[in-house]
Design a protein around this motif. Structure first.
Motif, mmCIF file in Angstrom:
data_model
loop_
_atom_site.group_PDB
_atom_site.id
_atom_site.type_symbol
_atom_site.label_atom_id
_atom_site.label_comp_id
_atom_site.label_asym_id
_atom_site.label_seq_id
_atom_site.Cartn_x
_atom_site.Cartn_y
_atom_site.Cartn_z
ATOM 1 N N UNK A 1 16.627 5.989 96.511
ATOM 2 C CA UNK A 1 17.359 5.336 95.806
ATOM 3 C C UNK A 1 17.181 5.042 94.748
ATOM 4 N N UNK A 2 17.692 5.688 93.908
ATOM 5 C CA UNK A 2 17.444 6.221 92.640
ATOM 6 C C UNK A 2 18.506 4.529 91.711
ATOM 7 N N UNK A 3 19.139 3.766 92.881
ATOM 8 C CA UNK A 3 20.061 2.889 91.518
ATOM 9 C C UNK A 3 19.506 1.540 92.639
ATOM 10 N N UNK A 4 18.188 1.636 93.058
ATOM 11 C CA UNK A 4 17.842 -0.032 93.094
ATOM 12 C C UNK A 4 16.676 -0.147 92.290
ATOM 13 N N UNK A 5 16.708 -1.050 91.926
ATOM 14 C CA UNK A 5 15.685 -1.685 91.106
ATOM 15 C C UNK A 5 14.336 -2.572 92.101
ATOM 16 N N UNK A 6 15.120 -3.127 93.157
ATOM 17 C CA UNK A 6 13.621 -3.675 93.714
ATOM 18 C C UNK A 6 13.654 -2.795 95.037
ATOM 19 N N UNK A 7 12.168 -1.789 95.566
ATOM 20 C CA UNK A 7 12.480 -1.657 96.977
ATOM 21 C C UNK A 7 11.698 -1.913 97.803
ATOM 22 N N UNK A 8 11.656 -2.700 98.906
ATOM 23 C CA UNK A 8 11.153 -3.323 99.868
ATOM 24 C C UNK A 8 11.067 -1.964 100.806
ATOM 25 N N UNK A 9 9.762 -2.705 101.730
ATOM 26 C CA UNK A 9 9.338 -1.557 102.964
ATOM 27 C C UNK A 9 9.644 -3.009 103.711
ATOM 28 N N UNK A 10 9.945 -3.169 104.514
ATOM 29 C CA UNK A 10 9.697 -4.646 105.654
ATOM 30 C C UNK A 10 9.107 -4.323 106.673
ATOM 31 N N UNK B 1 20.872 6.375 107.451
ATOM 32 C CA UNK B 1 20.142 6.147 106.475
ATOM 33 C C UNK B 1 20.044 7.267 105.131
ATOM 34 N N UNK B 2 19.966 8.624 105.369
ATOM 35 C CA UNK B 2 20.042 9.167 104.255
ATOM 36 C C UNK B 2 21.389 9.029 103.605
ATOM 37 N N UNK B 3 22.593 8.946 104.054
ATOM 38 C CA UNK B 3 23.661 8.456 103.255
ATOM 39 C C UNK B 3 23.179 7.366 102.237
ATOM 40 N N UNK B 4 23.009 6.055 102.146
ATOM 41 C CA UNK B 4 22.448 4.543 101.759
ATOM 42 C C UNK B 4 22.648 4.902 100.596
ATOM 43 N N UNK B 5 21.426 6.006 99.925
ATOM 44 C CA UNK B 5 20.997 6.139 98.384
ATOM 45 C C UNK B 5 22.549 6.216 97.745
ATOM 46 N N UNK B 6 22.796 6.836 98.205
ATOM 47 C CA UNK B 6 24.110 7.357 97.174
ATOM 48 C C UNK B 6 25.220 5.935 97.393
ATOM 49 N N UNK B 7 25.358 4.976 98.695
ATOM 50 C CA UNK B 7 25.893 4.330 98.543
ATOM 51 C C UNK B 7 25.589 3.016 97.826
ATOM 52 N N UNK B 8 23.842 2.853 97.840
ATOM 53 C CA UNK B 8 23.917 2.147 96.458
ATOM 54 C C UNK B 8 23.897 2.309 95.278
ATOM 55 N N UNK B 9 23.885 3.570 95.015
ATOM 56 C CA UNK B 9 24.284 4.103 93.456
ATOM 57 C C UNK B 9 25.393 3.911 92.910
ATOM 58 N N UNK B 10 26.525 4.126 94.001
ATOM 59 C CA UNK B 10 27.513 3.899 93.611
ATOM 60 C C UNK B 10 27.866 2.451 93.616
ATOM 61 N N UNK B 11 27.008 1.362 93.531
ATOM 62 C CA UNK B 11 26.966 0.041 93.885
ATOM 63 C C UNK B 11 26.940 -0.237 93.263
ATOM 64 N N UNK B 12 25.485 0.295 92.087
ATOM 65 C CA UNK B 12 24.826 -0.550 90.711
ATOM 66 C C UNK B 12 25.899 0.577 89.826
ATOM 67 N N UNK B 13 26.005 1.654 89.172
ATOM 68 C CA UNK B 13 27.647 1.384 88.684
ATOM 69 C C UNK B 13 28.181 1.178 88.320
#
Length: 418
Positions: A97-106, A56-68
């Motif tokens: 998850x600094x690249x994420x606009x929506x942050x959801x805790x399902x 899970x720790x790797x996902x924030x970087x992936x989200x930032x990459x996709x957002x950019x």
């Protein structure tokens, strides 16, 4: 590179190679409720990336990459299922998850409450609301505890509980969810937005009576957003997309109706099917780096002891094929190679891991979404993409023997609903 630790490093390093701005600064302004509402109504499609159980720790970087990479054309969000997070072990996942606009805790309450025999109940209980009695889960105070758990881990889109609804007593089931949504909404502050969370049996979509009940209730409630997952039938394999026409027709009507009513609709656990439903008015969809985040379906036994086959999402076919088949497609037919950072890293190292597979998948899904970002032309663009995929698939199958699981079975059904 075979361990989960190595895969985590792989995800992080390859994602950050292409990222600029957001990723390098590691921060972006926090999104308040008003900004989030504007985002949901902007017409820009939303992709929600699910936190996996491992790495899970790797996902924030992936989200930032996709957002950019997709800036201005796709809005990124993150989902953290609360059965993965411990209350006494504060997580940095959503805040990170600094690249994420929506942050959801399902809250994934359907795993703990209700008679949904198709999904395995977790062996570990992490939050008090997950152990509440049948009577307690019908109260506003219980719903409020579900909302507070989400705030505690950094969510900014707060969901109502979303208990399992089989449509056995349709009006009773939906009315209770609306009541609990309203209870949670009263707790909200200006830094967040609340969404009506629905976990539904497929009957809600396939039967006109229950579908009408659902739509009438949503429209009467006028939630800021709807977060809806529907239990699909068993799929042929983990890489299949939804092809059940009766369910797809139900989805289509709900997407179109809520779009006309200007109520944003988010569809977690739908992956490429969710991408398809953008054409009919869905606001966004959820996916992830593992197949478990790409379909909400009955638990299926895996091939115990069978070696895992490396696979590759082939965007031209709108389907996943074997990596060996993709190599033949590149050399025989397409003549091009993927430019995403995961494929580039793989070519330079001759390594193709589940991490690469998942990162590539999200990159190509985000590109497909970016391609139909324009709301005015989205329907026509999606239809054109599907027609071209069917033609390309036919050409591939004339020249390359694909295994049965690599042959898409959804394209003709999808095309006929336009």
């Amino acid at each position: 590179m075979t361990s989960s630790e190595d895969d985590e490093t792989y995800w992080s390093t390859t994602a950050d190679e292409e990222t600029t701005g957001i990723a390098k600064s590691g921060s972006r302004p926090e999104v308040d409720g008003a900004t989030m509402l504007a985002t949901l109504h902007s017409g820009i499609p939303v992709i929600l990336a699910m936190r996996p159980y491992q790495n899970a720790a790797a996902i924030p970087a992936l989200i930032r990459q996709l957002a950019a990479h997709n800036k201005g054309k796709v809005t990124l969000g993150a989902i953290a299922p609360l059965n993965h997070i411990k209350p006494d072990d504060p997580t940095e996942f959503l805040p990170g998850c600094t690249g994420a606009t929506l942050k959801i805790a399902d809250p994934v309450t359907y795993l703990f409450h209700g008679d949904n025999s198709t999904k395995k109940k977790p062996t570990k209980v992490r939050w008090p609301y997950q152990t509440s009695s049948t009577d307690e889960i019908k109260t506003d105070s219980w719903a409020e505890s579900v909302g507070q758990a989400q705030r505690d881990v950094g969510a900014n889109l707060i969901l109502s509980p979303g208990n399992w609804k089989p449509a056995e007593e349709a009006e009773v089931e939906i009315n209770l969810e609306v009541e609990q949504f309203e209870a949670i909404s009263k707790q909200s502050n200006d830094k967040e937005t609340c969404a009506l969370n629905l976990t539904l049996g497929s009957t809600w979509l396939t039967q006109e009576r229950t579908r009408d009940t659902l739509l009438e209730s949503i429209v009467a409630t006028q939630p800021a957003a709807v977060y809806m997952r529907v239990l699909w039938p068993k799929l042929a394999h983990n890489y299949a997309s939804l092809s059940d026409v009766s369910i797809l027709k139900g989805y289509k009507e709900i997407c179109e109706t809520l779009s006309q009513e200007d109520i944003p609709l988010l569809l977690p656990d739908t992956d490429l099917t969710g991408w398809y439903l953008l054409a009919f008015g869905a606001t966004g969809f959820g996916t992830g780096v593992t197949s478990g985040a790409r379909a909400f379906k009955p638990d299926q036994a895996g091939g115990a002891g069978a070696p895992r086959k490396p696979r590759y999402f082939q965007p031209g076919m709108l389907h996943t094929v074997l990596k060996t088949e993709q190599t033949l497609i590149e050399s025989t037919i397409s003549g091009t190679v993927c430019s995403c950072p995961y494929c580039a890293f793989s070519r330079s190292t001759n390594i193709w891991t589940p991490a690469a597979e998942g990162g590539h998948h999200l990159n190509r899904i985000s590109d497909l979404t970016s391609d139909i970002s324009n709301r005015k032309t989205r329907r026509a663009s999606a239809k054109s993409t599907i027609i071209k995929a069917a033609e390309f698939t036919a050409n591939v199958m004339r020249q390359i023997p694909l295994e049965s699981n690599s042959q898409p079975s959804h394209l003709s059904q999808w095309e006929q609903l336009f």
